[in-house]
Design a protein around this motif. Sequence first.
Motif, mmCIF file in Angstrom:
data_model
loop_
_atom_site.group_PDB
_atom_site.id
_atom_site.type_symbol
_atom_site.label_atom_id
_atom_site.label_comp_id
_atom_site.label_asym_id
_atom_site.label_seq_id
_atom_site.Cartn_x
_atom_site.Cartn_y
_atom_site.Cartn_z
ATOM 1 N N PHE A 1 5.604 27.175 -22.611
ATOM 2 C CA PHE A 1 5.900 26.203 -23.586
ATOM 3 C C PHE A 1 7.216 26.747 -24.244
ATOM 4 N N SER B 1 3.333 18.890 -20.625
ATOM 5 C CA SER B 1 3.120 20.261 -21.408
ATOM 6 C C SER B 1 2.247 20.078 -22.549
ATOM 7 N N GLY B 2 2.043 19.054 -22.747
ATOM 8 C CA GLY B 2 0.886 18.596 -24.137
ATOM 9 C C GLY B 2 -0.589 18.787 -23.697
ATOM 10 N N GLY C 1 5.986 13.359 -26.981
ATOM 11 C CA GLY C 1 5.472 13.479 -25.585
ATOM 12 C C GLY C 1 4.275 14.291 -25.379
ATOM 13 N N SER C 2 4.281 15.584 -25.958
ATOM 14 C CA SER C 2 3.133 16.437 -26.184
ATOM 15 C C SER C 2 1.759 15.903 -26.775
ATOM 16 N N GLU D 1 10.875 25.157 -24.243
ATOM 17 C CA GLU D 1 11.494 24.676 -25.470
ATOM 18 C C GLU D 1 13.072 25.007 -25.674
ATOM 19 N N PHE E 1 10.600 13.370 -21.199
ATOM 20 C CA PHE E 1 9.472 12.996 -21.612
ATOM 21 C C PHE E 1 8.397 13.543 -20.647
ATOM 22 N N SER F 1 7.385 16.941 -21.266
ATOM 23 C CA SER F 1 6.686 17.157 -22.649
ATOM 24 C C SER F 1 5.444 16.658 -22.478
ATOM 25 N N LEU G 1 9.727 16.349 -27.321
ATOM 26 C CA LEU G 1 8.757 17.287 -27.137
ATOM 27 C C LEU G 1 7.523 16.756 -27.915
#
Length: 760
Positions: free
Chosen positions: A592, A684-685, A624-625, A596, A678, A681, A621
């Motif tokens: 992450f 990645s969440g 989206g996460s 970032e 997006f 993100s 981020l």
Amino acid sequence: MKEEKRLAFGLFLVSSGALAFETILFRVFTFIFGYHFVSLLVALALLGYGIAGSFAPRFPDWFKNDVLFYFGCFVISFWTALVFLPFDVYELFVKPYYFLSLCSLILLSLFPFLAHGLLQVVTFERFPRRFPHFYGLNLLGSACGVALALLLLSVLSEAKALLILALLGFLGGLSRWRWLCFALVVCLLLLPLGMRLSPYLPSKSLLLIPESTLLRTYRNPFEVLEVFSVPSMRVGSGLSTHFQGVPPSAFALVFDHHQLELFPREVADDFLEALLFGLPLRSGKHEKVLVIEGRGGLEVYVSRHAGAQEVTLVTASRAFPRFIDDFVPSFPARMVVASPRHFLERSEETYDVIFVRVPVGRASVFPGSFSFVEDFLFTAEGVKSLLERIREGGVVVFSFFLQNPPSLLPKLVSLLDSAYGKEELARNSVVVKNLDFALLVLKKGGWAKGEVSLLSEELEKHRFDWVYFPGGELEEMERVFDTGKRYARVVEGLLFKGEEGSVFDIRPATDLRPYFRNFFRFLQLRETWKNLRKRWLPFGGAGFLLVLVVLFMVVVFALVALFYPLWRKREKHLPEKAKLFILASICTATGFMFLEISLFVLLSLFVGIPLYTFSLLLLVLLVGSGSGSTWVQLQLERGKTRKFALSHLLNLGGCLFLLVFFKEGLLTLPFLVLVPLFVISFTSGMPFPWLSQKVHRTDPSLFPLIFAYNGFFSVVSSLLAHLLVVFWGLSWAFAVAFLAYLVFWWAIGKGKATFPAVSG
């Protein structure tokens, strides 16, 4: 249910306050350090989260039950240090107590993030099955915090904005202490208190000049412009020593308290004729002129004086045009507010002359790789887009200040070589200078002998120096100002001998490894250490030394903090799968943060303004996460691990490939970049909430330890990611992120047989 709602409300407020605090910290540290080391704040924030994970079991219940109140107290503590603590970055290596003040300021900046991290651990302890939902709400609240910070900064100073954030912490209760703190903050808002700034900064030192007056301050969420009337200030960059008059007085424009530009109040013809800027306009066409970031105005006035029919000035500053409208209504140029790189990529117009101000490197002083002002104009791709806007026979004029030893000049030559080629550059360029100001003039189609002869006459008339011209001999260079022909030798060596033996990093910047302002090489560390505390200037090699010291301290602190909970569990049997959890936690932190930091650098190419870039990146981020984390809550099933892993890696790899290899196409429609961003993100969440449920099904008591590993390795990864981008480029950083997530899913899949299905 009531307890869950109360906790959700508190988490939303604290997450909003923490990210608003971080966004305001970016501005505060920008003013304190002059754009340098601002990105280290990401590491500082994550250090607070790591501490929260390591020591969560040791915090008393009364503290955990009222984290929101203590968040407000922590913000007030930082505000107090910012306003009252004696600190001057320009004397950081001269007066040791200033270094202690800096350490205190940094330490106090950690506690609001500690409160945010602790509340996340508390939500897991009390509602472990609902943690993905809470985690998503936390990320969405963080996104709201970024928007809140921008709203506050648009109308308030940084110190006042911090006080408003402190008020958030005193919401939700009616205790006597809350009302007392609330009243205290309201009183502080009424007082004219602000952050302490160094007296060496232009915004402070200008007020010490007799008859100096602050005329107006322009403020928006991304910059501050102060306009001073300073009669003793004179404009004269590139002025001939033969000029017999008095240079015009100027407005002093101070951007973000430390960038000083002098703008002439009025100009005379004899003054304009004596400027070095006028030389490229003495031959050839100059009907249509483009000036890039010429906030000093001289290029515009010189162009009009030479007979240019149309002059366009492009600037990324939103405040500078407001100054022009208010104080220079007859300014003879069309203003365009845009990132210069975006303007060049999307414009179809061509020009006879383009003036470009090269940012001052001051290579032995400032480490530009950690500055917060990258605009991607001075990369190989940026220079190519610049050359495409020049008509046949037109010129690009690069203006800059010289350094000793030479640093910016060889880096500029190296950059133009990468975009243009040595032979073409040697035939089509000339370099002229006065004492400390120089122009590199690149002509499309090459310089004819008659044009060089005309320039020679002008140089002789105004007592300017040649540094290089096609066919010139070394003896003809730098004859007026005796510098030992150091600059001519540098240009000759780069163009004809391929010499690059500089103490500075003069490799050409690219879009995937930007930072034209970075001149640092590790070979400089020995000289840096030797001169430490012998010079008052705060950065340079010492700046990178500070980065390495911070990295070392963070690693040591993380190891000690992580050892503590392990030592506490020495009599307990940790499940064998705990090692896989720890590995997965480290991998998701690494992935992450590498994403970032790298996306922040790359997104600056599409957005242009660094603080706006940071804010937009965080918003996308976090939203989206947060959406990805909420979706995990609905989809958690043991049998879908492989499906999740495959979709995550495919989406991540595909979007990174698109951003890296199709960035030129996205530049024409920059907001399309938000689509792959997006997607990245959203995916990645998912990993960390997924990991939290795996931990919950095995041993919930492990979660604080997992959270601590995630926080501390996020700190280390953010620093390593930035160093990797500086020296090797974005492609390597993206590769590390992809590899980290690959290992994460391997670790999760390795232990899947031990976990029963998890319901939504």
